[in-house]
Design a protein around this motif. Structure first.
Motif, PDB file in Angstrom:
ATOM      1  N   GLY A 102     125.632 -48.821  44.023  1.00 38.79           N
ATOM      2  CA  GLY A 102     124.260 -48.693  43.895  1.00 38.79           C
ATOM      3  C   GLY A 102     123.910 -47.933  45.218  1.00 38.79           C
ATOM      4  O   GLY A 102     122.816 -46.738  45.229  1.00 38.79           O
ATOM      5  N   LEU A 103     124.282 -48.274  46.188  1.00 39.62           N
ATOM      6  CA  LEU A 103     124.018 -47.644  47.521  1.00 39.62           C
ATOM      7  C   LEU A 103     124.535 -46.174  47.611  1.00 39.62           C
ATOM      8  O   LEU A 103     123.664 -45.326  48.067  1.00 39.62           O
ATOM      9  N   MET A 104     125.546 -45.956  47.257  1.00 39.27           N
ATOM     10  CA  MET A 104     126.136 -44.217  46.965  1.00 39.27           C
ATOM     11  C   MET A 104     125.310 -43.552  45.874  1.00 39.27           C
ATOM     12  O   MET A 104     124.993 -42.498  46.307  1.00 39.27           O
ATOM     13  N   THR A 105     124.759 -44.291  45.090  1.00 38.87           N
ATOM     14  CA  THR A 105     123.945 -43.577  43.860  1.00 38.87           C
ATOM     15  C   THR A 105     122.496 -43.316  44.524  1.00 38.87           C
ATOM     16  O   THR A 105     122.106 -42.195  44.429  1.00 38.87           O
ATOM     17  N   PHE A 106     122.126 -44.043  45.585  1.00 43.24           N
ATOM     18  CA  PHE A 106     120.811 -44.035  46.110  1.00 43.24           C
ATOM     19  C   PHE A 106     120.899 -42.747  47.209  1.00 43.24           C
ATOM     20  O   PHE A 106     120.223 -41.908  47.445  1.00 43.24           O
ATOM     21  N   ALA A 108     123.766 -40.201  47.999  1.00 42.13           N
ATOM     22  CA  ALA A 108     124.495 -39.273  47.631  1.00 42.13           C
ATOM     23  C   ALA A 108     124.711 -39.393  46.285  1.00 42.13           C
ATOM     24  O   ALA A 108     125.686 -39.503  45.461  1.00 42.13           O
ATOM     25  N   PRO A 109     123.468 -39.023  45.206  1.00 39.34           N
ATOM     26  CA  PRO A 109     123.486 -38.898  44.000  1.00 39.34           C
ATOM     27  C   PRO A 109     124.407 -38.242  43.196  1.00 39.34           C
ATOM     28  O   PRO A 109     125.153 -38.206  42.288  1.00 39.34           O
ATOM     29  N   ALA A 116     130.581 -39.669  36.975  1.00 37.54           N
ATOM     30  CA  ALA A 116     130.154 -39.710  35.615  1.00 37.54           C
ATOM     31  C   ALA A 116     130.472 -38.408  34.719  1.00 37.54           C
ATOM     32  O   ALA A 116     130.626 -38.663  33.446  1.00 37.54           O
ATOM     33  N   VAL A 117     130.716 -37.340  35.187  1.00 37.62           N
ATOM     34  CA  VAL A 117     130.808 -36.212  34.534  1.00 37.62           C
ATOM     35  C   VAL A 117     132.395 -35.625  34.277  1.00 37.62           C
ATOM     36  O   VAL A 117     132.660 -35.329  33.033  1.00 37.62           O
TER      37      VAL A 117
END
Length: 147
Positions: A102-106, A108-109, A116-117
């Motif tokens: 969650g922190l990484m998504t916030f 460095a999305p 995911a790709v």
């Protein structure tokens, strides 16, 4: 039965009533054991039935049994205290990967989007989730001490 709080008092009252109304004591004690599925209750039943057949001082037998039950309770508390560190460690280790994701998504999305790709990233996430579940189960089994 009158001096012990519920639900223990009512169970001993039922045991007394069954025995006083004609049920043989061994049968009444076995019925008590089926109603109260505790190891300490089985110790009590075994002690009373053994003393009844072998003879001896019932007060001494029950006193020794009370000491045994108190000692088991003390050991349970000690094990619970000793395993507290493992339980906390298990929670931290179980919650850290989702929190970091969650922190990484916030932060460095675009890096997380790559997971995911890219097909390799998807397989890595699936492997990480499987290993996370296995690790959580292993920690719970190690820390959960049965009596």
């Amino acid at each position: 039965a009158d001096e012990v709080p519920e639900p223990t008092g009512s169970e001993f009252r039922l045991l007394y009533d069954q025995q006083s109304y004609g049920m043989p004591l061994p049968d009444a004690l076995k019925a008590f054991g089926k109603r109260v599925p505790l190891l300490d209750a089985r110790f009590f039943i075994t002690a009373v039935l053994t003393q009844r057949e072998a003879g001896g001082n019932l007060a001494e037998v029950l006193d020794n049994l009370a000491g045994l039950i108190r000692e088991r309770s003390r050991v349970k508390r000690q094990v619970r205290v000793a395993s507290a560190h493992g339980r906390i460690t298990g929670w931290v280790l179980s919650m850290m990967p989702p929190a970091l994701a969650g922190l990484m998504t916030f932060i460095a999305p675009e890096h997380m989007r790559t997971f995911a790709v890219d097909p390799l990233g998807v397989r890595m996430i699936i492997a990480a989730l499987i290993l996370q579940v296995i690790g959580t189960i292993a920690i719970r089994r190690i820390v959960n001490v049965e009596f």
